[in-house]
Design a protein around this motif. Structure first.
Motif, PDB file in Angstrom:
ATOM      1  N   THR A   1     -33.978 -34.800  -9.053  1.00 31.69           N
ATOM      2  CA  THR A   1     -34.816 -35.133  -7.896  1.00 31.69           C
ATOM      3  C   THR A   1     -36.250 -35.358  -8.338  1.00 31.69           C
ATOM      4  O   THR A   1     -36.924 -36.301  -7.889  1.00 31.69           O
ATOM      5  N   PHE A   2     -36.735 -34.522  -9.243  1.00 32.60           N
ATOM      6  CA  PHE A   2     -38.084 -34.689  -9.796  1.00 32.60           C
ATOM      7  C   PHE A   2     -38.194 -36.005 -10.560  1.00 32.60           C
ATOM      8  O   PHE A   2     -39.220 -36.698 -10.483  1.00 32.60           O
ATOM      9  N   CYS A   3     -37.144 -36.381 -11.261  1.00 30.05           N
ATOM     10  CA  CYS A   3     -37.175 -37.587 -12.095  1.00 30.05           C
ATOM     11  C   CYS A   3     -36.935 -38.874 -11.309  1.00 30.05           C
ATOM     12  O   CYS A   3     -37.256 -39.966 -11.804  1.00 30.05           O
ATOM     13  N   ALA A   4     -36.355 -38.783 -10.120  1.00 28.89           N
ATOM     14  CA  ALA A   4     -36.006 -39.979  -9.345  1.00 28.89           C
ATOM     15  C   ALA A   4     -37.246 -40.800  -9.006  1.00 28.89           C
ATOM     16  O   ALA A   4     -38.247 -40.260  -8.528  1.00 28.89           O
ATOM     17  N   THR A   5     -37.175 -42.097  -9.240  1.00 24.50           N
ATOM     18  CA  THR A   5     -38.314 -42.981  -8.965  1.00 24.50           C
ATOM     19  C   THR A   5     -38.023 -43.983  -7.852  1.00 24.50           C
ATOM     20  O   THR A   5     -38.883 -44.794  -7.511  1.00 24.50           O
ATOM     21  N   SER A   6     -36.821 -43.938  -7.291  1.00 25.43           N
ATOM     22  CA  SER A   6     -36.469 -44.864  -6.211  1.00 25.43           C
ATOM     23  C   SER A   6     -35.481 -44.195  -5.280  1.00 25.43           C
ATOM     24  O   SER A   6     -34.830 -43.209  -5.635  1.00 25.43           O
ATOM     25  N   MET A   7     -35.344 -44.748  -4.077  1.00 26.13           N
ATOM     26  CA  MET A   7     -34.399 -44.205  -3.118  1.00 26.13           C
ATOM     27  C   MET A   7     -32.964 -44.387  -3.593  1.00 26.13           C
ATOM     28  O   MET A   7     -32.106 -43.523  -3.375  1.00 26.13           O
ATOM     29  N   THR A   8     -32.685 -45.502  -4.272  1.00 26.14           N
ATOM     30  CA  THR A   8     -31.324 -45.743  -4.760  1.00 26.14           C
ATOM     31  C   THR A   8     -30.881 -44.634  -5.707  1.00 26.14           C
ATOM     32  O   THR A   8     -29.779 -44.083  -5.587  1.00 26.14           O
ATOM     33  N   PHE A   9     -31.764 -44.305  -6.658  1.00 26.46           N
ATOM     34  CA  PHE A   9     -31.450 -43.239  -7.604  1.00 26.46           C
ATOM     35  C   PHE A   9     -31.335 -41.899  -6.878  1.00 26.46           C
ATOM     36  O   PHE A   9     -30.454 -41.084  -7.180  1.00 26.46           O
ATOM     37  N   TYR A  10     -32.199 -41.683  -5.901  1.00 27.26           N
ATOM     38  CA  TYR A  10     -32.190 -40.419  -5.166  1.00 27.26           C
ATOM     39  C   TYR A  10     -30.912 -40.273  -4.340  1.00 27.26           C
ATOM     40  O   TYR A  10     -30.389 -39.168  -4.182  1.00 27.26           O
ATOM     41  N   TYR A  11     -30.391 -41.389  -3.829  1.00 31.48           N
ATOM     42  CA  TYR A  11     -29.105 -41.343  -3.135  1.00 31.48           C
ATOM     43  C   TYR A  11     -28.012 -40.841  -4.079  1.00 31.48           C
ATOM     44  O   TYR A  11     -27.169 -40.011  -3.708  1.00 31.48           O
ATOM     45  N   PHE A  12     -27.995 -41.336  -5.323  1.00 30.67           N
ATOM     46  CA  PHE A  12     -26.976 -40.926  -6.289  1.00 30.67           C
ATOM     47  C   PHE A  12     -27.108 -39.453  -6.676  1.00 30.67           C
ATOM     48  O   PHE A  12     -26.106 -38.781  -6.948  1.00 30.67           O
ATOM     49  N   VAL A  13     -28.340 -38.951  -6.666  1.00 30.13           N
ATOM     50  CA  VAL A  13     -28.571 -37.542  -7.008  1.00 30.13           C
ATOM     51  C   VAL A  13     -27.838 -36.617  -6.037  1.00 30.13           C
ATOM     52  O   VAL A  13     -27.394 -35.515  -6.411  1.00 30.13           O
ATOM     53  N   GLN A  14     -27.673 -37.073  -4.789  1.00 27.38           N
ATOM     54  CA  GLN A  14     -27.054 -36.226  -3.769  1.00 27.38           C
ATOM     55  C   GLN A  14     -25.597 -35.878  -4.070  1.00 27.38           C
ATOM     56  O   GLN A  14     -25.051 -34.916  -3.520  1.00 27.38           O
ATOM     57  N   ILE A  15     -24.976 -36.650  -4.977  1.00 28.58           N
ATOM     58  CA  ILE A  15     -23.582 -36.364  -5.343  1.00 28.58           C
ATOM     59  C   ILE A  15     -23.469 -34.978  -5.966  1.00 28.58           C
ATOM     60  O   ILE A  15     -22.424 -34.310  -5.868  1.00 28.58           O
ATOM     61  N   LEU A  16     -24.558 -34.513  -6.605  1.00 28.09           N
ATOM     62  CA  LEU A  16     -24.546 -33.181  -7.232  1.00 28.09           C
ATOM     63  C   LEU A  16     -24.418 -32.060  -6.207  1.00 28.09           C
ATOM     64  O   LEU A  16     -24.185 -30.909  -6.584  1.00 28.09           O
ATOM     65  N   GLN A  17     -24.568 -32.401  -4.927  1.00 26.91           N
ATOM     66  CA  GLN A  17     -24.348 -31.404  -3.875  1.00 26.91           C
ATOM     67  C   GLN A  17     -22.927 -30.866  -3.942  1.00 26.91           C
ATOM     68  O   GLN A  17     -22.645 -29.752  -3.493  1.00 26.91           O
ATOM     69  N   LEU A  18     -22.025 -31.650  -4.516  1.00 20.85           N
ATOM     70  CA  LEU A  18     -20.625 -31.245  -4.664  1.00 20.85           C
ATOM     71  C   LEU A  18     -20.499 -29.912  -5.397  1.00 20.85           C
ATOM     72  O   LEU A  18     -19.796 -28.999  -4.938  1.00 20.85           O
ATOM     73  N   LEU A  19     -21.196 -29.793  -6.527  1.00 22.68           N
ATOM     74  CA  LEU A  19     -21.105 -28.576  -7.334  1.00 22.68           C
ATOM     75  C   LEU A  19     -22.292 -27.641  -7.132  1.00 22.68           C
ATOM     76  O   LEU A  19     -22.310 -26.544  -7.694  1.00 22.68           O
ATOM     77  N   GLY A  20     -23.278 -28.074  -6.338  1.00 27.48           N
ATOM     78  CA  GLY A  20     -24.432 -27.237  -6.063  1.00 27.48           C
ATOM     79  C   GLY A  20     -24.255 -26.457  -4.778  1.00 27.48           C
ATOM     80  O   GLY A  20     -23.493 -25.490  -4.715  1.00 27.48           O
ATOM     81  N   TRP A  21     -24.926 -26.909  -3.740  1.00 25.97           N
ATOM     82  CA  TRP A  21     -24.878 -26.204  -2.468  1.00 25.97           C
ATOM     83  C   TRP A  21     -23.460 -26.154  -1.905  1.00 25.97           C
ATOM     84  O   TRP A  21     -23.036 -25.135  -1.349  1.00 25.97           O
ATOM     85  N   GLY A  22     -22.713 -27.251  -2.033  1.00 25.04           N
ATOM     86  CA  GLY A  22     -21.355 -27.276  -1.485  1.00 25.04           C
ATOM     87  C   GLY A  22     -20.473 -26.197  -2.084  1.00 25.04           C
ATOM     88  O   GLY A  22     -19.799 -25.452  -1.361  1.00 25.04           O
ATOM     89  N   LEU A  23     -20.458 -26.105  -3.413  1.00 24.56           N
ATOM     90  CA  LEU A  23     -19.662 -25.089  -4.086  1.00 24.56           C
ATOM     91  C   LEU A  23     -20.179 -23.687  -3.782  1.00 24.56           C
ATOM     92  O   LEU A  23     -19.397 -22.765  -3.498  1.00 24.56           O
ATOM     93  N   PHE A  24     -21.490 -23.516  -3.813  1.00 27.70           N
ATOM     94  CA  PHE A  24     -22.060 -22.190  -3.591  1.00 27.70           C
ATOM     95  C   PHE A  24     -21.816 -21.707  -2.168  1.00 27.70           C
ATOM     96  O   PHE A  24     -21.580 -20.517  -1.943  1.00 27.70           O
ATOM     97  N   ALA A  25     -21.883 -22.622  -1.198  1.00 29.51           N
ATOM     98  CA  ALA A  25     -21.742 -22.239   0.207  1.00 29.51           C
ATOM     99  C   ALA A  25     -20.424 -21.537   0.473  1.00 29.51           C
ATOM    100  O   ALA A  25     -20.371 -20.544   1.215  1.00 29.51           O
ATOM    101  N   VAL A  26     -19.341 -22.026  -0.139  1.00 32.65           N
ATOM    102  CA  VAL A  26     -18.030 -21.407   0.100  1.00 32.65           C
ATOM    103  C   VAL A  26     -17.736 -20.314  -0.924  1.00 32.65           C
ATOM    104  O   VAL A  26     -17.168 -19.269  -0.591  1.00 32.65           O
ATOM    105  N   ALA A  27     -18.143 -20.513  -2.181  1.00 27.88           N
ATOM    106  CA  ALA A  27     -17.869 -19.520  -3.224  1.00 27.88           C
ATOM    107  C   ALA A  27     -18.580 -18.202  -2.938  1.00 27.88           C
ATOM    108  O   ALA A  27     -18.028 -17.124  -3.162  1.00 27.88           O
ATOM    109  N   SER A  28     -19.803 -18.287  -2.423  1.00 25.99           N
ATOM    110  CA  SER A  28     -20.566 -17.065  -2.156  1.00 25.99           C
ATOM    111  C   SER A  28     -19.933 -16.236  -1.050  1.00 25.99           C
ATOM    112  O   SER A  28     -19.952 -15.003  -1.086  1.00 25.99           O
ATOM    113  N   VAL A  29     -19.356 -16.895  -0.043  1.00 27.12           N
ATOM    114  CA  VAL A  29     -18.707 -16.170   1.059  1.00 27.12           C
ATOM    115  C   VAL A  29     -17.456 -15.446   0.555  1.00 27.12           C
ATOM    116  O   VAL A  29     -17.250 -14.261   0.829  1.00 27.12           O
TER     117      VAL A  29
END
Length: 411
Positions: free
Chosen positions: A305-333
């Protein structure tokens, strides 16, 4: 048997659907509404930090009460907090751009309410599981992310074409949907005798029979869990800086309100695969390992996110939500439900969510000031540092659930 599981999962999925729509509305679009009301970034950060600070205190208190055999049922407590959202949100519509600080105070109360609801909704599902009912929490949580994605995409487009004053009305409508879904959910609180018998059955020795009524007693019993919460707090701090000020981050990449909604929708949709199959993932790898993997993904997403220089790249960064918040949200419970004794189950979920609130306090307070004084890029650099520290703690600070669940001690 599978029919009963499908029925319970479906009903709980409806609750998760409306809850995560509500959370996305209240938290995800807070900056847009409050900026339109006349607040600056630092003031928005302080409002969010204050709300999270109150939540940190309130969550364990409400959870300790809910754990008592003579307390109101979880359903009733959830309905009371949801009713608060229904009552307050129309006032924000009326007071839009009229009474500056009253609007800020009312929005603060909405944030307190949604943060306090979070562990209770989680506990509603895990309590059903603990009572022997078949419920797939991961699937239900995935439906919740779907609701978050739908709300984010549609509301982002709507707010880009109209005034932000309509947002409180959407909060009210979604809250009504949540209240109805909770009322229709077949949950019964265990009677005092049943709860006491379960505590006796769960206890292998005298220490297990001890009930942790205070934070000191709780963390004396679950020391390693307390260390893990420090790492989680730092991850949440980073997450708050990136997502809580999502609109400001998107603007820095060249976008606006509509693009903010698209970013939120992509991130929520990216969560779905892991949420739907997490119960199968648990059969392959221990829960604490999935928590560690999510910590790595948090750090990588903050860095990109810090390195992203355009919206297109930032859209692709959101895929990491799969193993970030998405995984943590259910694993933590699942993790909390596995390593915390049943007698402290609701408190365990509350402390995990309180850690999220504490991370939000730090992220909101520091993030808003950094944006106003140094800019978005500096704020994102701090987010990278926080996620790196949190990742290191989760990687190296603890043991594993398979070895330690018998002693109610975790990562």
């Amino acid at each position: 048997m599978h029919g009963n599981e499908d029925k319970m999962t479906t009903r709980f999925s409806v609750i998760e659907f409306f809850f995560w729509m509500l959370l996305g509305d209240v938290i995800g679009f807070a900056s847009i509404f409050l900026l339109e009301c006349g607040f600056n970034n630092a003031q928005i950060g302080m409002i969010v930090a204050l709300a999270c600070g109150i939540s940190v205190v309130l969550q364990p208190i409400v959870a300790s009460y809910a754990d008592m055999p003579q307390s109101l049922s979880l359903k009733t407590i959830i309905l009371i907090l949801t009713g608060l959202q229904i009552v307050i949100s129309p006032f924000l519509f009326v007071l839009y751009q009229k009474t500056f600080w009253i609007a800020g105070i009312l929005y603060c109360i909405l944030i307190v309410g949604i943060h306090t609801l979070n562990p209770l909704v989680n506990a509603l599902g895990t309590e059903c599981i603990n009572q022997g009912k078949r419920l797939n929490f991961g699937v239900a949580r995935g439906i919740g992310s779907g609701g978050y994605a739908i709300l984010s995409y549609i509301l982002g487009i709507v707010l880009a074409r109209s005034e932000a004053r309509i947002q409180p009305l959407t909060i009210c409508l979604i809250s009504i949907g949540l209240a109805v879904s909770v009322m229709c959910f077949p949950f019964e609180k265990r009677k005092g005798v049943e709860a006491a018998e379960e505590r006796r059955n769960a206890g292998g020795d005298g220490n297990e029979l001890q009930i942790c009524n205070t934070p000191w007693e709780f963390f004396s019993c679950y020391k390693k869990f307390g260390i893990a919460l420090i790492g989680c707090m730092l991850l949440y701090t980073s997450h708050m800086m990136v997502s809580g000020f999502g609109f400001q981050v998107v603007v820095s990449k060249g976008g606006g309100s509509e693009e903010t909604g698209i970013v939120m929708a992509i991130a929520a949709l990216a969560e779905l695969p892991v949420l739907f199959v997490f119960t199968y993932m648990l059969k392959i790898v221990r829960c604490d390992i999935w928590v560690r993997i999510s910590g790595i993904a948090f750090m990588v997403k903050a860095l990109l996110t810090f390195c992203a220089t355009s919206m297109t790249f930032y859209y692709f960064v959101q895929i990491l939500q799969l193993l970030g918040w998405g995984l943590f949200a259910v694993a933590s419970v699942y993790y909390v439900n596995e390593v915390i004794g049943k007698r402290d189950a609701i408190k365990g979920q509350a402390y995990m969510t309180a850690t999220y609130s504490l991370g939000c306090i730090i992220g909101a307070a520091i993030g808003g000031k950094l944006i106003d004084s140094k800019g978005v890029d500096t704020m994102l650099l701090w987010a990278v540092a926080a996620s790196l520290a949190g990742m290191v703690i989760l990687l190296f600070a603890g043991g594993n659930t398979r070895k330690e669940s018998g002693s109610s001690e975790g990562i």
